[in-house]
Scaffold this motif. Structure first.
Motif, PDB file in Angstrom:
ATOM      1  N   ASP A 140      -9.212  -1.820   6.823  1.00  0.00           N
ATOM      2  CA  ASP A 140      -8.502  -1.630   6.191  1.00  0.00           C
ATOM      3  C   ASP A 140      -6.937  -0.747   7.258  1.00  0.00           C
ATOM      4  O   ASP A 140      -6.546  -0.406   7.070  1.00  0.00           O
ATOM      5  CB  ASP A 140      -8.531  -0.289   5.517  1.00  0.00           C
ATOM      6  CG  ASP A 140      -9.333   1.062   6.000  1.00  0.00           C
ATOM      7  OD1 ASP A 140      -9.765   0.456   7.789  1.00  0.00           O
ATOM      8  OD2 ASP A 140      -9.718   1.898   5.935  1.00  0.00           O
ATOM      9  N   ALA A 142      -4.653  -6.008   6.864  1.00  0.00           N
ATOM     10  CA  ALA A 142      -5.371  -4.830   6.541  1.00  0.00           C
ATOM     11  C   ALA A 142      -6.359  -5.204   4.741  1.00  0.00           C
ATOM     12  O   ALA A 142      -5.009  -5.390   3.928  1.00  0.00           O
ATOM     13  CB  ALA A 142      -4.733  -3.686   6.692  1.00  0.00           C
ATOM     14  N   ASP A 143      -6.813  -4.832   4.365  1.00  0.00           N
ATOM     15  CA  ASP A 143      -7.895  -5.218   3.101  1.00  0.00           C
ATOM     16  C   ASP A 143      -7.539  -6.289   2.443  1.00  0.00           C
ATOM     17  O   ASP A 143      -7.724  -6.692   1.487  1.00  0.00           O
ATOM     18  CB  ASP A 143      -7.144  -3.887   2.843  1.00  0.00           C
ATOM     19  CG  ASP A 143      -7.543  -2.476   2.263  1.00  0.00           C
ATOM     20  OD1 ASP A 143      -8.772  -2.589   3.149  1.00  0.00           O
ATOM     21  OD2 ASP A 143      -7.178  -1.522   2.718  1.00  0.00           O
ATOM     22  N   ARG A 179       0.852  -1.636   0.171  1.00  0.00           N
ATOM     23  CA  ARG A 179       0.098  -0.179   0.339  1.00  0.00           C
ATOM     24  C   ARG A 179       0.857   1.244  -0.077  1.00  0.00           C
ATOM     25  O   ARG A 179       0.690   2.029  -0.529  1.00  0.00           O
ATOM     26  CB  ARG A 179      -1.137   0.249   1.331  1.00  0.00           C
ATOM     27  CG  ARG A 179      -1.604   1.118   1.216  1.00  0.00           C
ATOM     28  CD  ARG A 179      -2.359   1.584   2.521  1.00  0.00           C
ATOM     29  NE  ARG A 179      -2.954   0.506   3.358  1.00  0.00           N
ATOM     30  CZ  ARG A 179      -4.019   0.520   3.783  1.00  0.00           C
ATOM     31  NH1 ARG A 179      -4.826   1.341   4.042  1.00  0.00           N
ATOM     32  NH2 ARG A 179      -5.160  -0.871   4.110  1.00  0.00           N
TER      33      ARG A 179
END
Length: 356
Positions: A259, A264-265, A94
Motif C-alpha cells: 500500500d 501502490a495497491d 487515492r
DNA sequence: AAAACGGGGTT
DNA sequence: AACCCAGTTTT
C-alpha cells in the motif's frame, strides 16, 4: 509593477490578443462544458503529467461512474483505482478520493473556493489550486504548469531553470501581474491551449501565434532555446522474473502490491527480483518467497517497462502449481476472466496476452 | 533541494 | 534511445 521583466510589458494588449485568440480557437473539451468545480477538479488531477487525448476517455468513464463528490466519497477505493488503471501516478486517485471525502465531511459536499482550504486538500498543490479557483470560481489566481512556464519564459525571456522550485514562484508572481482580472478563467486556459498547440516545446508555431508581437524570445530568434530546463537523471534498470502461475482449475495467481510506494495497491503477477531467484540443477523454482510450490514450464518472453526513475526488465515465465489455496495473504487465485476486475499496471496488463 | 511517483507520445 | 510533458508528496 515592480519587476523589471514587466517594466515595458503591454499587459492590456497581451490579454486582449490572447483572449480574442482563445475565444476563436479554444478546444472543445469535456470538462469545459460546465463550471462544476468537482468536474474541473477531477480533470485537473487527471491532467497532471498526462496528455489531453489520454485523459478524455478516462474523464468520461469517471464521471459516469462517480458523477458527484458523493458517489466518489462512497466508492470502494479499489474501484477508484480500477477507474484510474492505465493513467499512472496512482496516488492521484487515492488522494483525490481522500480529499473528496473531506469535502463531504467538512464542507457539506461543496468544493472550497478559498486558496487556504483548497490547498489543504490531499493532492491539490499550487497548480491545481490555482486552476480550480480560476476555472471553476473565476478568481484571478495563477495556475503555473509546464505550459505557463514555457510560454512566459519565451514571452518575457526568462532564463532561469524551470526545474527549480524557486523559478516556479517567479512565474507565479509574473502571472499574478499579467492575468486578466475580468476573465482569469479564460486567461489561464488560453495560456494552456497556446502552450499545447502553438508555443510547443519543439518547433513552436510562432508565425501563427496571437501574442508574437509581445514575445522577446521570438524577437531575438531564441524561442527554440527556451525554457531552460536541467536534465533529469537517467533511470536505473531493475530486472525481475515474472510468473504466470496456473493451477489445474485454470486459475491464476495474482499478488496485491504494497500500500506504499510504486504502483501502490495495484495487482500484479508474482514478480521476484532476478538476483533473488533460485533454480535447482533441473531448473525447478526453489525461491519460497510466497510459500508456493510451482513448476516452471516455459519462458514466454521479455518485457521492458520504462518509468520516470526506473526501468523494469522483465523475464516472463509460465508455471503451474497443484495448490488450490494459498498461504500468503498477498496472493489470490483468480480465474482468467476474473482478472479484469482487478487494477493492474500497464506492464502487467501486457502480460495478459501471454495467457490466452 | 532532491527523489519518488506512470505512462504515452515525438524526434 | 533521448527527449518531452496540464504536478504533488515524501524524504
Amino acid at each position: 509593477m515592480t519587476d523589471k521583466a514587466l517594466q515595458y510589458f503591454d499587459t492590456a494588449g497581451f490579454q486582449q490578443d490572447l483572449l480574442k485568440w482563445y475565444d476563436e480557437n479554444k478546444r472543445d473539451l469535456p470538462w469545459r462544458k460546465s463550471q462544476d468545480p468537482y468536474k474541473i477538479w477531477v480533470s485537473e488531477i487527471m491532467l497532471q503529467q498526462t496528455k489531453v487525448d489520454t485523459v478524455i476517455p478516462y474523464f468520461h468513464r469517471f464521471m459516469e461512474q462517480f458523477p458527484t463528490v458523493y458517489e466518489l466519497a462512497d466508492a470502494d477505493p479499489q474501484d477508484v483505482l480500477k477507474a484510474w488503471e492505465g493513467l499512472g501516478y496512482y496516488s492521484r486517485a487515492r488522494n483525490l478520493q481522500n480529499a473528496v471525502r473531506e469535502v463531504v465531511a467538512e464542507y457539506g459536499g461543496k468544493v472550497p473556493d478559498t486558496p487556504r482550504e483548497l490547498g489543504s486538500l490531499k493532492g491539490i498543490g499550487p497548480y491545481t489550486k490555482g486552476a480550480i479557483l480560476s476555472i471553476a470560481y473565476n478568481k484571478p489566481e495563477p495556475a503555473v504548469d509546464g505550459n505557463v512556464m514555457r510560454v512566459f519564459s519565451r514571452v518575457l525571456k526568462i532564463e532561469e531553470d524551470i526545474a527549480q522550485q524557486r523559478t516556479k514562484k517567479l512565474f507565479d508572481t509574473y502571472v499574478r501581474e499579467v492575468i486578466s482580472e475580468e476573465d482569469p478563467s479564460s486567461f489561464n486556459q488560453a495560456i494552456m491551449d497556446l502552450g499545447s498547440s502553438i508555443c510547443t516545446p519543439k518547433s513552436p508555431a510562432c508565425l501563427l501565434c496571437p501574442v508574437q508581437e509581445y514575445c522577446i524570445a521570438f524577437a531575438e530568434g531564441m524561442e527554440e532555446s527556451l525554457p531552460i530546463k536541467s536534465k533529469a537523471k537517467k533511470q536505473k534498470p531493475k530486472a525481475y522474473v515474472v510468473l504466470l502461475i496456473k493451477n489445474d482449475k485454470s486459475e491464476y495467481v495474482i499478488e496485491k502490491r504494497s500500500d506504499k510506494g510504486l504502483l501502490a495497491d495495484l495487482w500484479q503477477f508474482p514478480m521476484v527480483p532476478i538476483d533473488e531467484v533460485g533454480w535447482d540443477h533441473v531448473g525447478n523454482w526453489v525461491n519460497d518467497e510466497y510459500g508456493l510450490d510451482i513448476k516452471i514450464n516455459a519462458k514466454k518472453g521479455n518485457l521492458k517497462h520504462v518509468f520516470s526513475h526506473i526501468i523494469w526488465q522483465l523475464e516472463i515465465y509460465e508455471a503451474e502449481t497443484q495448490q488450490q489455496e494459498l498461504t500468503d495473504e498477498r496472493l489470490l487465485l483468480v480465474e482468467k476472466d476474473g482478472l479484469e476486475r482487478y487494477p493492474f499496471p500497464v506492464s502487467h496488463q501486457k502480460m495478459m496476452s501471454y495467457i490466452k
